[in-house]
Design an enzyme around this catalytic site. Sequence first.
Site, PDB file in Angstrom:
ATOM      1  N   ALA A  28       0.863  -1.355  -0.034  1.00  7.64           N
ATOM      2  CA  ALA A  28       0.119   0.015   0.153  1.00  7.64           C
ATOM      3  C   ALA A  28       0.754   1.312  -0.074  1.00  7.64           C
ATOM      4  CB  ALA A  28      -0.878   0.056   1.069  1.00  7.64           C
ATOM      5  N   ARG A  54       6.200 -12.447  -3.293  1.00  8.36           N
ATOM      6  CA  ARG A  54       6.224 -10.965  -2.746  1.00  8.36           C
ATOM      7  C   ARG A  54       7.295 -10.145  -3.090  1.00  8.36           C
ATOM      8  NH1 ARG A  54       3.133  -8.423   1.414  1.00  8.36           N
ATOM      9  NH2 ARG A  54       1.912 -10.494   1.723  1.00  8.36           N
ATOM     10  N   TYR A  83       0.699 -22.722  -4.780  1.00  6.32           N
ATOM     11  CA  TYR A  83       0.784 -22.353  -6.023  1.00  6.32           C
ATOM     12  C   TYR A  83       1.930 -22.149  -6.453  1.00  6.32           C
ATOM     13  CZ  TYR A  83       0.237 -18.122  -3.314  1.00  6.32           C
ATOM     14  OH  TYR A  83       0.278 -17.175  -2.459  1.00  6.32           O
ATOM     15  N   ASP A  87      -3.535  -3.094   5.634  1.00  6.44           N
ATOM     16  CA  ASP A  87      -3.884  -3.766   7.085  1.00  6.44           C
ATOM     17  C   ASP A  87      -3.798  -2.880   8.100  1.00  6.44           C
ATOM     18  OD1 ASP A  87      -3.961  -6.271   5.831  1.00  6.44           O
ATOM     19  OD2 ASP A  87      -1.674  -6.741   6.286  1.00  6.44           O
TER      20      ASP A  87
END
Length: 394
Positions: free
Chosen positions: A16, A109, A214, A287
């Site tokens: 963010a 990430r 995944y 968050d």
Amino acid sequence: MVDRDIRIAVVGAGVAGLTVAALLRDRGVDCRVFERAPRLVAVGAGIQLSPNGVRVLHGLGLRDSLAATGVRARAIETRSWADGAPIARTPLGDRCEELYGAPYYLIHRADLHRCLTSLLPASAVELGRACARVEERPDAVRLHFTDGTMADADLVIGADGVHSVVRRSVVRDAPRYAGYAVHRGLVPASVVPSFRDDPRVMFWLGPGRHVTYYPVAGGRTVHFSAVGVSPEESPGGGPEDLGAAFGHWHEEVRRVVTSASSVTRWGLYDRDIPDRYATGRVVLLGDAAHPTLPYLSQGANQALEDVTTLVGCLDARPGAPQEAVRQYESLRLPRTAEVHRRARRLAEEFHLPDGPECTDRDQRMRATQDPTHLAWLYGRTAGLPDASDLAPRP
């Protein structure tokens, strides 16, 4: 467009924080990011980027970068824990793009972090600046850092995660331990050879536990997360613990969770949705605003929605940041509260014991496996700015 004379400070250099800084600096805004860590290191492993988040990143000019580093998921497949019986398969791939204007990506990430930092000059992010408290004044906001230094801004954006310091100036509450712990790890792609021809998200549901895995890193690695009921948030745990915990599960699950050379263990936390995400000249994103359990895979995606909404509101009200954050709050509170509520409900549904309730859940999942049932989550949300509403990055 946003008032270029406004000084904006962002606390936190996660998804963010970096994204909102990139959009604001594109508009010529004096925007600085303050990050407590001494260097930028992406914590965690895999992220699922659904179309509502991918559209934002495409709007930032990251289309080619995502295609190069992410894995385009063909489906989300759910199976039963012991015998591998199929429960549901939601097709993604081309169908997802047709419905929602963007693919569904699986990405490490660290790769996403590199994509976002590439949008900012190094001088935009100040490392080793741990915010201790926020002091709101009539004409500005002052950030106090643990090293004794300070910084003033006209608007402070708190993007500092579930344990947010900035949040304390908006809401007085504390993170809630959800009663679950997650083990995360990375294993070689050879552990799940079927991903080579059918890259997808695998969900395995069982009594008190579930496992997701995944491909990431261009398909070279597989990320897994193994979630289980844990009354206490205790540290530690390794592959040997997972081998015992999942000893009676399907062979593929056992192979995945025991093939990592190391694993990390985290307690899962959220907070109740507050009645506000802003106060005066301080506003929360991601968050820091609405930490949500991971069962809808929406943490990063909702943070990206926050960013486009906030920047869209600032664009619409140049020179009036307090009005802009009030509008942002009114738009985002209902949306994020619904995602939060559904995620909490799934925490129970994913971990049901075998029996009638489990059978009913499986039938509901089969009845809603078509991707059109995800329009509420992946589609454009009425009244919210989307990436296409914002000036694209050249």
